[in-house]
Scaffold this active site. Structure first.
Site, short mmCIF file in Angstrom:
data_model
loop_
_atom_site.label_atom_id
_atom_site.label_comp_id
_atom_site.label_asym_id
_atom_site.label_seq_id
_atom_site.Cartn_x
_atom_site.Cartn_y
_atom_site.Cartn_z
N LYS A 118 -19.49 10.67 -31.39
CA LYS A 118 -20.61 9.87 -30.91
C LYS A 118 -20.92 8.80 -31.96
O LYS A 118 -21.23 9.11 -33.10
CB LYS A 118 -21.84 10.74 -30.66
CG LYS A 118 -23.00 9.98 -30.03
CD LYS A 118 -24.18 10.90 -29.71
CE LYS A 118 -25.31 10.10 -29.07
NZ LYS A 118 -26.48 10.96 -28.74
N THR B 76 -29.09 15.91 -21.04
CA THR B 76 -29.69 14.90 -20.16
C THR B 76 -28.95 14.75 -18.84
O THR B 76 -29.51 14.22 -17.89
CB THR B 76 -29.70 13.54 -20.91
OG1 THR B 76 -30.34 13.71 -22.18
CG2 THR B 76 -30.47 12.48 -20.14
#
Length: 381
Positions: free
Chosen positions: A199, A44
């Site tokens: 994450k 992204t």
């Protein structure tokens, strides 16, 4: 925009295209000493929304990057290219090997920093892989991603990019690092050690956290504040980099759960797997009905490693009888390694070393900060 049947949309004007074109190679006429290489793999971080479809698509142009960070042009030569253009879940050990080799070649060609744009979902795996594949680094390798694309008002892309280039230009230490938002606001980014980061959230901008240690540094717009630098080497241009970029595809990460059967372990051994990393409970336990299959694996020359399903803390298999019995079978304790890091490390060990006892010894050797001598209380979220 709330849709109504009477809604009308008209074009006011088109955005003016930038006329300036900047070479994707080092600008030969510039005598700047900083030579930063920016390698794209997908994700992204350099994407924009396609408003015809609503989908996020990559926009990987050096003009777009330097339009965001015009000050970089005055401080460094920038080389930018895409090595891959894939979703991070599609990255394999072959991609890790090619990426490590590309970085190795860039440092051999006098790069002063390498920045890797990467999807966030498997970023922690790749940062661990590069930490083992690239040793004795002279300068930093910085991985970064984004949770939201550049053209969204809540995008984290700009600050992550700014912080990556700031550390590339001013950072004090060499090594493999991950840079992402340190909080949900746009106040600073955290510099995480590549073998100690995970994450934690599907969508928050501060999704990444350091495990069992605190981040190496906080990077603000105007300063870098170092917080935990134990074991890190300062940058040194003349340091000779070493490349060990082979990985075995015969390693499995097995999560223990109640009522699990040992059949999966028998299956893995019979299929030629050479390493099994177990996510055990608590301090590093599994049920007794797995003992026979674990012994079968170890007797067949398979390295079996124990990690914990707990996010924080370290494995200690001496506390309870279950753990001590597993040690007697030959199970190896992964100390305070993350399960994902232990998986990648065992892939790397078995890819580069053939002797079984040597492989076990190297796995238990701290190479890139993956094993801490002590677990920091401050490293608990």
């Amino acid at each position: 925009i709330r849709y109504k049947p009477t809604l009308k949309i008209s074009l006011l004007k088109k955005r003016e295209e930038k006329l300036e074109k900047i070479s994707q190679e080092f600008r030969k006429t510039n005598q700047l000493s900083n030579k930063i290489v920016y390698i794209g793999t997908g994700g992204t971080i350099m994407s924009r929304i396609d408003y015809e479809t609503g989908a996020v698509k990559p926009s990987f142009k050096i003009e777009d990057l330097l339009e965001l960070l015009p000050e970089v042009k005055e401080k460094a030569e920038v080389k930018m290219y895409e090595l891959f253009k894939i979703f991070s879940e599609d990255i394999t050990i072959e991609h890790w090997s090619k990426l490590a080799e590309a970085i190795y070649e860039e440092f051999k060609n006098n790069a002063t920093s390498v920045i890797i744009a990467h999807g966030t979902d498997t970023l922690g795996y790749t940062s661990a892989a590069l930490s083992f594949a690239l040793q004795n680094l002279p300068n930093p390798v910085i991985l970064l991603g984004a949770q939201r694309s550049l053209d969204r008002p809540s995008s984290d892309s700009y600050l992550n990019l700014y912080s990556a280039f700031k550390y590339a230009l001013e950072g004090k230490y060499a090594g493999v690092f991950v840079i992402m938002h340190g909080s949900s606001s746009d106040d600073y980014c955290s510099l995480h050690l590549g073998t100690k980061v995970r994450k934690f959230h599907t969508s928050r901008r501060d999704a990444f956290k350091s495990i069992n240690i605190i981040p190496v540094a906080k990077i603000y717009l105007d300063k870098i504040i170092y917080e935990y630098t134990e074991g890190l080497k300062e940058r040194k241009e003349e340091r000779e980099i070493y490349l060990f970029n082979k990985f075995s595809n015969k390693v499995f990460l097995l999560k223990f759960f109640p009522n699990i059967s040992g059949d999966i372990i028998y299956y893995l051994v019979d299929k030629g797997y050479r390493g099994i990393v177990i996510e055990g409970t608590g301090l590093g336990h599994v049920s007794h009905n797995l003992f026979e299959s674990i012994k079968y694996a170890i007797d067949k020359g398979v390295i079996v490693v124990m990690t914990s399903q707990c996010i924080f803390g370290r494995v200690n298999m001496y506390v309870y009888e279950t753990g001590r019995n597993l040690l007697r079978l030959g199970v190896i304790s992964a100390e305070d390694m993350l399960p994902e890091t232990a998986l990648v490390k065992l892939m790397w060990v078995l890819g580069n070393f053939k002797d079984l006892e040597e492989s076990k010894k190297i796995f238990l050797t701290n190479i890139a900060g993956e094993i801490s001598k002590r677990t920091l209380y401050e490293g608990y979220l």
